[in-house]
Scaffold this active site. Structure first.
Site, PDB file in Angstrom:
ATOM      1  N   HIS A   1       0.829  -1.199   0.000  1.00 46.08           N
ATOM      2  CA  HIS A   1       0.000   0.000   0.000  1.00 46.08           C
ATOM      3  C   HIS A   1       0.864   1.250   0.000  1.00 46.08           C
ATOM      4  O   HIS A   1       0.546   2.242  -0.662  1.00 46.08           O
ATOM      5  CB  HIS A   1      -0.944  -0.005   1.203  1.00 46.08           C
ATOM      6  CG  HIS A   1      -2.087   0.936   1.068  1.00 46.08           C
ATOM      7  ND1 HIS A   1      -2.205   2.097   1.802  1.00 46.08           N
ATOM      8  CD2 HIS A   1      -3.185   0.900   0.264  1.00 46.08           C
ATOM      9  CE1 HIS A   1      -3.311   2.715   1.466  1.00 46.08           C
ATOM     10  NE2 HIS A   1      -3.921   2.021   0.526  1.00 46.08           N
ATOM     11  N   CYS A   2       1.956   1.208   0.736  1.00 42.60           N
ATOM     12  CA  CYS A   2       2.846   2.369   0.809  1.00 42.60           C
ATOM     13  C   CYS A   2       3.406   2.763  -0.556  1.00 42.60           C
ATOM     14  O   CYS A   2       3.649   3.941  -0.822  1.00 42.60           O
ATOM     15  CB  CYS A   2       4.006   2.083   1.748  1.00 42.60           C
ATOM     16  SG  CYS A   2       3.556   1.712   3.452  1.00 42.60           S
TER      17      CYS A   2
END
Length: 344
Positions: free
Chosen positions: A336-337
């Protein structure tokens, strides 16, 4: 701001180049990225940031070797400091009149790293490349109007008026302070006016090892408009136990924008991942929802299978795919980062 599971036009990624983010373990990282890009392009275009022509050439060769459809990757020679596009990349919103636009928040390297100025320019450069409008998010706080600093990993939206965030990240006035003088009401006004999220659910602290000081995307995520997955730790001796238990209690009394309770599903934590004495922020909550699949970080842990099973039951409309993140997490972030969605 549309929910992440809404249809995407593209995913924004940045080709890895900063070897200091993975000291001693950089070599496999481009291969991990290539595998991820192959899975994302099965359902949407990838907008790929590269630092220069040589980086683009290297990326093209590696992506071709793993079988990525070259027509589904568009390259932008926009120099970046790091690859974590969730936090500095274009944050897309959608309105009835303007269509898709970019809400330009400022990025200050998580109020920790001085080398962030290239990353801070990416939203405006993306807007220019796409030909979509962008607006600077500014707010009145502590008696003056100023730009608002906000990272994409510090929030999660359900696309129906509710937003998740943490007090540790946004309200701490001593450690990694993003907007000095901003209070709870100031942030809630920004969320309401600029992201269409009229209701904020405040959690407490994030997980151990989190370099961002409390990003919510390692902790709790919306998986549909009414359901939140929340990380849980069974080991009372673990550094995460108290914070995760407190967040569970907060969600028991939380309400969504319509006044109803969210359904809360517990997601296990992997065993602590420690490298050279450093606790890393390993979490299954750092999954990414793309058109073709839900990509979930895995850590060669018995709970990998449990987490994948829980998420597979929640995402019946697309496959849930594990991505080994043992090398990636050494950079203090995972799926997600590193990604930012562009809504269709």
């Amino acid at each position: 701001m549309p929910a992440e599971w809404a249809p995407h036009a593209a995913t924004w990624l940045a080709w890895p180049h900063n070897q200091s983010d993975w000291p001693g373990r950089f070599a496999p990282i481009p291969w991990v990225y290539a595998d991820i890009i192959k899975k994302v392009t099965a359902g949407e275009r990838v907008e790929l940031l590269v630092n220069h022509a040589a980086a683009e050439q290297g990326a093209r060769k590696l992506l071709a070797r793993v079988g990525v459809d070259a027509a589904r990757v568009r390259y932008h020679r926009f120099a970046t400091n790091r690859v974590w596009t969730r936090d500095y990349g274009p944050m897309f919103v959608r309105g009835a009149k303007a269509g898709v636009a970019i809400a330009r928040f400022r990025f200050t390297g998580w109020a920790k790293y001085a080398d962030h100025r290239r990353d801070d320019q990416i939203p405006m450069r993306a807007a220019q490349a796409l030909g979509v409008p962008a607006f600077d998010v500014r707010a009145l706080a502590a008696g003056k109007i100023r730009d608002v600093v906000l990272e994409g990993g510090s929030i999660d939206v359900n696309g129906a008026g509710s937003i998740l965030t943490t007090e540790e990240c946004l309200l701490d006035e001593k450690v990694q302070v993003r907007n000095p003088g901003f209070g709870r009401a100031d942030y809630e006004t920004v969320f309401r006016q600029h992201l269409g999220a009229a209701h904020t659910i405040w959690l407490g602290r994030g997980i151990a090892g989190d370099d961002t000081h409390g990003h919510v995307d390692d902790l709790a995520r919306f998986v549909n408009p009414r359901t939140i997955v929340l990380c849980a730790e069974r080991n009372r001796r673990d550094a995460n136990f108290r914070a995760l238990h407190d967040n569970r209690e907060r969600l028991q009394s939380a309400r969504l924008a319509d006044g109803k309770k969210p359904e809360v599903i517990l997601l296990p934590m992997p065993a602590p991942v420690v490298f050279e004495g450093t606790r890393l922020p390993a979490s299954y909550a750092n999954f990414y929802i793309c058109n073709a699949a839900v990509l979930v970080p895995t850590f060669n842990d018995p709970n990998d299978r449990v987490a994948l099973g829980i998420l597979a039951e929640l995402f019946a409309d697309r496959p849930v795919v594990g991505i080994h993140a043992g090398d990636l997490i050494w950079g203090l972030g995972t799926l997600h980062c590193m990604s930012q969605q562009q809504p269709r």
